[in-house]
Design a protein around this motif. Sequence first.
Motif, PDB file in Angstrom:
ATOM      1  N   UNK A   1       0.829  -1.206   0.000  1.00 56.15           N
ATOM      2  CA  UNK A   1       0.000   0.000   0.000  1.00 56.15           C
ATOM      3  C   UNK A   1       0.860   1.251   0.000  1.00 56.15           C
ATOM      4  N   UNK A   2       1.977   1.196   0.716  1.00 54.33           N
ATOM      5  CA  UNK A   2       2.862   2.360   0.726  1.00 54.33           C
ATOM      6  C   UNK A   2       3.399   2.648  -0.654  1.00 54.33           C
ATOM      7  N   UNK A   3       3.678   1.604  -1.403  1.00 57.19           N
ATOM      8  CA  UNK A   3       4.166   1.797  -2.758  1.00 57.19           C
ATOM      9  C   UNK A   3       3.136   2.502  -3.623  1.00 57.19           C
ATOM     10  N   UNK A   4       1.856   2.263  -3.340  1.00 59.89           N
ATOM     11  CA  UNK A   4       0.805   2.880  -4.136  1.00 59.89           C
ATOM     12  C   UNK A   4       0.588   4.331  -3.760  1.00 59.89           C
ATOM     13  N   UNK A   5       0.479   4.607  -2.475  1.00 58.94           N
ATOM     14  CA  UNK A   5      -0.061   5.900  -2.068  1.00 58.94           C
ATOM     15  C   UNK A   5       0.969   7.002  -1.995  1.00 58.94           C
ATOM     16  N   UNK A   6       2.263   6.669  -2.003  1.00 59.36           N
ATOM     17  CA  UNK A   6       3.267   7.698  -1.832  1.00 59.36           C
ATOM     18  C   UNK A   6       3.188   8.721  -2.948  1.00 59.36           C
ATOM     19  N   UNK A   7       3.056  10.015  -2.645  1.00 60.45           N
ATOM     20  CA  UNK A   7       2.883  11.019  -3.670  1.00 60.45           C
ATOM     21  C   UNK A   7       4.173  11.300  -4.409  1.00 60.45           C
ATOM     22  N   UNK A   8       4.056  11.871  -5.596  1.00 62.47           N
ATOM     23  CA  UNK A   8       5.204  12.172  -6.425  1.00 62.47           C
ATOM     24  C   UNK A   8       6.007  13.332  -5.890  1.00 62.47           C
ATOM     25  N   UNK A   9       7.232  13.463  -6.371  1.00 63.85           N
ATOM     26  CA  UNK A   9       8.131  14.494  -5.885  1.00 63.85           C
ATOM     27  C   UNK A   9       7.685  15.888  -6.306  1.00 63.85           C
TER      28      UNK A   9
ATOM     29  N   UNK B   1      12.919  -3.543 -19.140  1.00 62.17           N
ATOM     30  CA  UNK B   1      13.840  -2.421 -18.936  1.00 62.17           C
ATOM     31  C   UNK B   1      13.264  -1.347 -18.025  1.00 62.17           C
ATOM     32  N   UNK B   2      12.117  -1.604 -17.422  1.00 56.93           N
ATOM     33  CA  UNK B   2      11.559  -0.686 -16.438  1.00 56.93           C
ATOM     34  C   UNK B   2      12.276  -0.870 -15.105  1.00 56.93           C
ATOM     35  N   UNK B   3      12.333   0.172 -14.264  1.00 61.55           N
ATOM     36  CA  UNK B   3      12.953   0.010 -12.949  1.00 61.55           C
ATOM     37  C   UNK B   3      12.234  -1.068 -12.131  1.00 61.55           C
ATOM     38  N   UNK B   4      12.996  -1.910 -11.481  1.00 60.77           N
ATOM     39  CA  UNK B   4      12.431  -2.985 -10.660  1.00 60.77           C
ATOM     40  C   UNK B   4      13.369  -3.253  -9.495  1.00 60.77           C
ATOM     41  N   UNK B   5      12.816  -3.841  -8.435  1.00 64.21           N
ATOM     42  CA  UNK B   5      13.616  -4.146  -7.249  1.00 64.21           C
ATOM     43  C   UNK B   5      13.213  -5.507  -6.711  1.00 64.21           C
ATOM     44  N   UNK B   6      14.180  -6.208  -6.143  1.00 57.99           N
ATOM     45  CA  UNK B   6      13.926  -7.463  -5.454  1.00 57.99           C
ATOM     46  C   UNK B   6      13.830  -7.201  -3.958  1.00 57.99           C
TER      47      UNK B   6
ATOM     48  N   UNK C   1       7.250   2.520 -12.454  1.00 57.42           N
ATOM     49  CA  UNK C   1       7.278   3.292 -13.684  1.00 57.42           C
ATOM     50  C   UNK C   1       8.429   4.292 -13.616  1.00 57.42           C
ATOM     51  N   UNK C   2       8.526   5.143 -14.620  1.00 62.13           N
ATOM     52  CA  UNK C   2       9.666   6.061 -14.681  1.00 62.13           C
ATOM     53  C   UNK C   2       9.623   7.139 -13.604  1.00 62.13           C
ATOM     54  N   UNK C   3       8.471   7.330 -12.961  1.00 62.69           N
ATOM     55  CA  UNK C   3       8.347   8.302 -11.884  1.00 62.69           C
ATOM     56  C   UNK C   3       8.483   7.655 -10.506  1.00 62.69           C
ATOM     57  N   UNK C   4       9.050   6.447 -10.477  1.00 61.42           N
ATOM     58  CA  UNK C   4       9.219   5.701  -9.223  1.00 61.42           C
ATOM     59  C   UNK C   4       7.888   5.276  -8.623  1.00 61.42           C
ATOM     60  N   UNK C   5       6.860   5.216  -9.436  1.00 62.44           N
ATOM     61  CA  UNK C   5       5.565   4.750  -8.952  1.00 62.44           C
ATOM     62  C   UNK C   5       5.388   3.288  -9.346  1.00 62.44           C
ATOM     63  N   UNK C   6       5.177   2.386  -8.397  1.00 60.02           N
ATOM     64  CA  UNK C   6       5.085   0.957  -8.713  1.00 60.02           C
ATOM     65  C   UNK C   6       3.794   0.602  -9.437  1.00 60.02           C
ATOM     66  N   UNK C   7       3.865  -0.444 -10.234  1.00 55.30           N
ATOM     67  CA  UNK C   7       2.696  -0.916 -10.963  1.00 55.30           C
ATOM     68  C   UNK C   7       2.311  -2.339 -10.597  1.00 55.30           C
ATOM     69  N   UNK C   8       3.259  -3.127 -10.087  1.00 59.27           N
ATOM     70  CA  UNK C   8       2.977  -4.535  -9.798  1.00 59.27           C
ATOM     71  C   UNK C   8       3.965  -5.045  -8.771  1.00 59.27           C
ATOM     72  N   UNK C   9       3.462  -5.879  -7.842  1.00 57.68           N
ATOM     73  CA  UNK C   9       4.308  -6.591  -6.888  1.00 57.68           C
ATOM     74  C   UNK C   9       3.946  -8.065  -6.968  1.00 57.68           C
ATOM     75  N   UNK C  10       4.930  -8.926  -7.143  1.00 59.14           N
ATOM     76  CA  UNK C  10       4.690 -10.364  -7.154  1.00 59.14           C
ATOM     77  C   UNK C  10       5.538 -11.012  -6.076  1.00 59.14           C
TER      78      UNK C  10
END
Length: 263
Positions: free
Chosen positions: A16-24, A214-219, A240-249
Amino acid sequence: MSIDSFNRRDFLALALALVVTPGRSLAAETAVRRSTYAMDVGLLYRMLSFHLEGTYEEHVDRAAGRYEVQSMGQGDRIGNRLQSSGILHQGRWAPVRATTYFEIYGRQSRVQIAYDQDRRTVEYHARGETFLMRKLRVVDDVLAMPEGLHIDDAFSALMNYRDGRWTPDAQGRLRTHVVRRRQSDSEGPDDVARAYRAEVVPLELTVEPDPESRKPAALLDLSRFSSWARSNNPARIFFDDDRRPTLITGPMILGSSVSIRLG
C-alpha cells in the motif's frame, strides 16, 4: 501458513505504501491522494484462491511535515483495514503510529505499533493465527531504537525514496530498518514459540532495470518477514519512470503466491 507469514502487516503495508506515496512534484503543498489496489492470493498450489479489492486515502501536509493514510479492502473470505501516520523528523519521514487488521479464511491478525521518535522507543503489539492449525502468535513488547539507525515502516520508507531522502549506498542498495515480530531463520509456518519479542531488522532494495521490460524494478527478500518466503526466491516490485510501482509479485513455498496490482 500464518496470516502474519505471507500477508501480514509488513508486506501489505509495503504494498500500500508503494501505491499511495505522492510524487516528488508535490513538494510544497498539502496533497490528498485517493486510489485503488487489488490483491490475489493463491495458497497450497492454488487449492485456495482469494481476491481482494481496496481503496485508500492519503493526506500529506509537507509544510507541517505530517502524513496520514487510511485503507480498506474486502473480498470473499478476505479483508483488511489499515491506518498509518508519520512526521518529518531530522530530515526524513518517520513513522509515528500504525494499526493493521487482516483476515483471511476466518484467520485474523492485528498489529499496533507506536514509534516515539524523540525517546527512540517502539511499542509493538501483535496477535495473529497460523493458517493451518490456527495457533496464536502474540507479541507485547517495547524496544529501543538502536542509535545511528534509521527506523522506518513501509510508508515512511517509500516516501523517503520518492522524495530522494532514502539514498543508495556505495553498492547501490537502499538500506533502512523496520520492526517486526522476532522469528528464527528456521521457523515453519505453524511453529509457535512460548513467548515472542519484537526486533529491528534491515530492509534492503536494489532498484535496477528489469531484464525484459527495462523498467525500474527491485527485489525484496520477504524471508525477513515471512516463514513461507525464501531468500533465494524474493518478491519483485516493478516501478514506472516516476518511481511509482505498478505490480508486486511475491512467490512463496508450497506453490503459494501473492500478486498486487496498484492504482
